[in-house]
Design a protein around this motif. Structure first.
Motif, PDB file in Angstrom:
ATOM      1  N   ALA A 113       0.833  -1.203   0.000  1.00 46.38           N
ATOM      2  CA  ALA A 113       0.000   0.000   0.000  1.00 46.38           C
ATOM      3  C   ALA A 113       0.869   1.255   0.000  1.00 46.38           C
ATOM      4  O   ALA A 113       0.606   2.213  -0.736  1.00 46.38           O
ATOM      5  CB  ALA A 113      -0.939  -0.001   1.203  1.00 46.38           C
ATOM      6  N   VAL A 114       1.922   1.250   0.820  1.00 46.69           N
ATOM      7  CA  VAL A 114       2.810   2.415   0.865  1.00 46.69           C
ATOM      8  C   VAL A 114       3.558   2.559  -0.448  1.00 46.69           C
ATOM      9  O   VAL A 114       3.688   3.667  -0.998  1.00 46.69           O
ATOM     10  CB  VAL A 114       3.805   2.299   2.041  1.00 46.69           C
ATOM     11  CG1 VAL A 114       4.764   3.487   2.036  1.00 46.69           C
ATOM     12  CG2 VAL A 114       3.061   2.235   3.365  1.00 46.69           C
ATOM     13  N   MET A 115       4.042   1.443  -0.990  1.00 49.27           N
ATOM     14  CA  MET A 115       4.759   1.512  -2.256  1.00 49.27           C
ATOM     15  C   MET A 115       3.844   1.988  -3.376  1.00 49.27           C
ATOM     16  O   MET A 115       4.279   2.718  -4.279  1.00 49.27           O
ATOM     17  CB  MET A 115       5.360   0.155  -2.600  1.00 49.27           C
ATOM     18  CG  MET A 115       6.392  -0.340  -1.593  1.00 49.27           C
ATOM     19  SD  MET A 115       7.732   0.844  -1.273  1.00 49.27           S
ATOM     20  CE  MET A 115       8.492   0.923  -2.884  1.00 49.27           C
ATOM     21  N   HIS A 142       2.236   8.504  -6.699  1.00 47.85           N
ATOM     22  CA  HIS A 142       2.502   9.929  -6.494  1.00 47.85           C
ATOM     23  C   HIS A 142       3.588  10.409  -7.463  1.00 47.85           C
ATOM     24  O   HIS A 142       3.461  11.471  -8.096  1.00 47.85           O
ATOM     25  CB  HIS A 142       2.940  10.157  -5.045  1.00 47.85           C
ATOM     26  CG  HIS A 142       3.163  11.583  -4.692  1.00 47.85           C
ATOM     27  ND1 HIS A 142       4.381  12.041  -4.232  1.00 47.85           N
ATOM     28  CD2 HIS A 142       2.344  12.671  -4.716  1.00 47.85           C
ATOM     29  CE1 HIS A 142       4.301  13.331  -3.975  1.00 47.85           C
ATOM     30  NE2 HIS A 142       3.081  13.749  -4.263  1.00 47.85           N
ATOM     31  N   ALA A 143       4.649   9.610  -7.618  1.00 46.81           N
ATOM     32  CA  ALA A 143       5.723   9.989  -8.535  1.00 46.81           C
ATOM     33  C   ALA A 143       5.233  10.017  -9.977  1.00 46.81           C
ATOM     34  O   ALA A 143       5.619  10.897 -10.759  1.00 46.81           O
ATOM     35  CB  ALA A 143       6.891   9.015  -8.387  1.00 46.81           C
ATOM     36  N   ASP A 144       4.369   9.070 -10.337  1.00 47.90           N
ATOM     37  CA  ASP A 144       3.832   9.051 -11.697  1.00 47.90           C
ATOM     38  C   ASP A 144       2.983  10.290 -11.974  1.00 47.90           C
ATOM     39  O   ASP A 144       3.064  10.893 -13.045  1.00 47.90           O
ATOM     40  CB  ASP A 144       2.983   7.792 -11.910  1.00 47.90           C
ATOM     41  CG  ASP A 144       3.665   6.806 -12.849  1.00 47.90           C
ATOM     42  OD1 ASP A 144       4.892   6.899 -13.005  1.00 47.90           O
ATOM     43  OD2 ASP A 144       2.963   5.960 -13.426  1.00 47.90           O
ATOM     44  N   VAL A 145       2.162  10.672 -11.018  1.00 45.28           N
ATOM     45  CA  VAL A 145       1.307  11.848 -11.198  1.00 45.28           C
ATOM     46  C   VAL A 145       2.157  13.106 -11.323  1.00 45.28           C
ATOM     47  O   VAL A 145       1.935  13.941 -12.212  1.00 45.28           O
ATOM     48  CB  VAL A 145       0.302  11.973 -10.037  1.00 45.28           C
ATOM     49  CG1 VAL A 145      -0.412  13.327 -10.082  1.00 45.28           C
ATOM     50  CG2 VAL A 145      -0.722  10.844 -10.093  1.00 45.28           C
ATOM     51  N   ARG A 191      -0.282   2.200 -11.275  1.00 47.81           N
ATOM     52  CA  ARG A 191      -1.620   2.574 -11.745  1.00 47.81           C
ATOM     53  C   ARG A 191      -2.595   2.760 -10.597  1.00 47.81           C
ATOM     54  O   ARG A 191      -3.360   3.733 -10.573  1.00 47.81           O
ATOM     55  CB  ARG A 191      -2.115   1.523 -12.743  1.00 47.81           C
ATOM     56  CG  ARG A 191      -1.311   1.567 -14.043  1.00 47.81           C
ATOM     57  CD  ARG A 191      -1.660   0.464 -14.996  1.00 47.81           C
ATOM     58  NE  ARG A 191      -0.901   0.632 -16.250  1.00 47.81           N
ATOM     59  CZ  ARG A 191      -0.720  -0.323 -17.140  1.00 47.81           C
ATOM     60  NH1 ARG A 191      -1.243  -1.523 -16.944  1.00 47.81           N
ATOM     61  NH2 ARG A 191      -0.030  -0.094 -18.241  1.00 47.81           N
ATOM     62  N   ASN A 192      -2.589   1.840  -9.631  1.00 46.99           N
ATOM     63  CA  ASN A 192      -3.492   1.980  -8.488  1.00 46.99           C
ATOM     64  C   ASN A 192      -3.114   3.187  -7.639  1.00 46.99           C
ATOM     65  O   ASN A 192      -3.989   3.940  -7.184  1.00 46.99           O
ATOM     66  CB  ASN A 192      -3.467   0.712  -7.629  1.00 46.99           C
ATOM     67  CG  ASN A 192      -3.989  -0.497  -8.373  1.00 46.99           C
ATOM     68  OD1 ASN A 192      -4.687  -0.369  -9.374  1.00 46.99           O
ATOM     69  ND2 ASN A 192      -3.642  -1.678  -7.899  1.00 46.99           N
ATOM     70  N   GLY A 193      -1.816   3.361  -7.425  1.00 51.25           N
ATOM     71  CA  GLY A 193      -1.369   4.494  -6.627  1.00 51.25           C
ATOM     72  C   GLY A 193      -1.649   5.811  -7.318  1.00 51.25           C
ATOM     73  O   GLY A 193      -2.044   6.795  -6.674  1.00 51.25           O
ATOM     74  N   ALA A 194      -1.461   5.858  -8.635  1.00 54.21           N
ATOM     75  CA  ALA A 194      -1.736   7.098  -9.372  1.00 54.21           C
ATOM     76  C   ALA A 194      -3.217   7.437  -9.309  1.00 54.21           C
ATOM     77  O   ALA A 194      -3.594   8.612  -9.170  1.00 54.21           O
ATOM     78  CB  ALA A 194      -1.273   6.954 -10.821  1.00 54.21           C
ATOM     79  N   LEU A 243      -3.310  16.098   0.255  1.00 54.54           N
ATOM     80  CA  LEU A 243      -2.592  14.829   0.081  1.00 54.54           C
ATOM     81  C   LEU A 243      -1.342  14.794   0.941  1.00 54.54           C
ATOM     82  O   LEU A 243      -0.959  13.737   1.464  1.00 54.54           O
ATOM     83  CB  LEU A 243      -2.211  14.639  -1.388  1.00 54.54           C
ATOM     84  CG  LEU A 243      -1.336  13.421  -1.694  1.00 54.54           C
ATOM     85  CD1 LEU A 243      -2.116  12.127  -1.483  1.00 54.54           C
ATOM     86  CD2 LEU A 243      -0.777  13.481  -3.113  1.00 54.54           C
ATOM     87  N   ASN A 244      -0.687  15.930   1.126  1.00 51.95           N
ATOM     88  CA  ASN A 244       0.578  15.977   1.856  1.00 51.95           C
ATOM     89  C   ASN A 244       0.459  15.542   3.315  1.00 51.95           C
ATOM     90  O   ASN A 244       1.479  15.345   3.988  1.00 51.95           O
ATOM     91  CB  ASN A 244       1.183  17.382   1.777  1.00 51.95           C
ATOM     92  CG  ASN A 244       1.744  17.682   0.392  1.00 51.95           C
ATOM     93  OD1 ASN A 244       1.978  16.774  -0.402  1.00 51.95           O
ATOM     94  ND2 ASN A 244       1.937  18.958   0.096  1.00 51.95           N
TER      95      ASN A 244
END
Length: 348
Positions: free
Chosen positions: A243-245, A251-254, A302-305, A320-321
């Motif tokens: 979940a954290v990964m 976040h990095a992808d966005v 994809r899920n994280g983005a 989000l921060n």
């Protein structure tokens, strides 16, 4: 008695097997290294402007940057694994067992060394971590996809430096993840059902081969081989790490896409081309990704983005921060799939 893994064997095997990558003139390769280093220094400023994490971005700009080849990337990852598992793995009791484990790790890392464009390592070097950029892989992809070289190199650096900003914004995060991962490794190392786990691994290979013929695959969180060695409790613990990964990768992808065409004119073309490549095409490639968990890595992006975009749409980047303020604000696996639940819990 010896260590469970002969780390030096792993380094030698990975270095010996790793393909050198595409050729280029001396001037072209020097330019590649220079541009990657420059982009890595510039990227945190863009990340800070998008996320509002300006102090963390300033810290990320001071992270050591290493432009490496494939063998050196593998060596750095052996260092990281040795650091993360130090004192946890049971000592080898059979002659040659540590060497065999090192050989196996080296083979896997040699395969992965051709796939990775960059990696932020928050564990081995301590704060503020270190950034690895794998030059031959960047060159290979930009040639294969016919991408604008300057844009693509910055795009890669934006992703990896977003990770540096994340860990700078949350100085507790590296220890949190290290503790979670070591907990899973400790539980596996202390288990007394090694033969049963090996049998599950063999079944996992068969199931993965079956999945190439369109049969259903039960493994959801990681690679088939990884999942085969985890029991239900260990999978739940690994789920917290995943979940954290997913958050970090998404976040990095966005962020790397939000820089936009004003700074990266070809950003939309890069994203479209890269998404097609992520899916893979050949049966051997699909098999490798499923066995080693690379399918799960793509799902994390994809899920994280999706989670990040939905949360930002609700409460902005400032909202989000909150995830960087403490472990209690990290999303659970269920919240990654239900961003509104995270917003309700954290923001009311």
């Amino acid at each position: 008695m010896s260590e469970a893994v002969d780390w030096q064997v792993a380094v030698r095997r990975a270095g010996g097997l790793a393909r050198p990558g595409p050729r280029g003139s001396r001037a072209e390769l020097r330019a590649l290294i220079t541009v990657l280093r420059t982009a890595a220094r510039e990227a945190p400023r863009h990340v800070g402007a998008i996320t509002g994490l300006h102090a963390a971005a300033e810290a990320a700009a001071r992270v050591p940057v290493y432009v490496v080849d494939r063998p050196r990337w593998a060596e750095a990852n052996v260092e990281m694994f040795a650091h993360l598992t130090g004192g946890l793995l049971p000592a080898a009791t059979r002659p040659g067992a540590a060497r065999i484990a090192g050989e196996e790790m080296g083979v896997v890392l040699s395969l992965l060394s051709t796939k990775v464009l960059g990696q932020f390592d928050p564990f081995t070097a301590g704060a503020p971590g270190r950034l690895l950029l794998v030059a031959p892989n960047v060159l290979h992809i930009e040639r294969e996809l016919d991408l604008d070289a300057m844009d693509f190199r910055m795009w890669v650096c934006l992703h990896e430096q977003t990770h540096a900003v994340q860990f700078a914004a949350a100085p507790w995060l590296a220890d949190h993840l290290r503790t979670k991962m070591r907990s899973v490794v400790d539980e596996v190392a202390d288990s007394d059902d090694a033969l049963a786990r090996i049998a599950r691994a063999a079944r996992a290979v068969v199931e993965t081969l079956g999945s190439l013929r369109g049969e259903p695959r039960p493994h959801e969180m990681g690679g088939a081989l990884v999942e085969a060695f985890l029991d239900e409790e260990e999978r739940a613990a690994m789920g917290e790490v995943v979940a954290v990964m997913s958050l970090l990768e998404g976040h990095a992808d966005v962020v790397m896409d939000e820089v936009g065409p004003a700074r990266l004119p070809s950003v939309r073309r890069i994203r479209a081309s890269f998404e097609k490549r992520r899916d893979g095409t050949s049966a051997p490639d699909v098999l490798l990704r499923r066995l080693l968990g690379m399918d799960a890595k793509v799902a994390q992006y994809r899920n994280g983005a999706r989670f990040v975009r939905d949360v930002v749409a609700r409460v902005g980047h400032d909202g989000l921060n909150a995830v960087w303020t403490g472990a209690e604000h990290l999303p659970s696996a269920a919240e990654i799939a239900d961003p509104d639940a995270w917003v309700r819990r954290v923001h009311g």
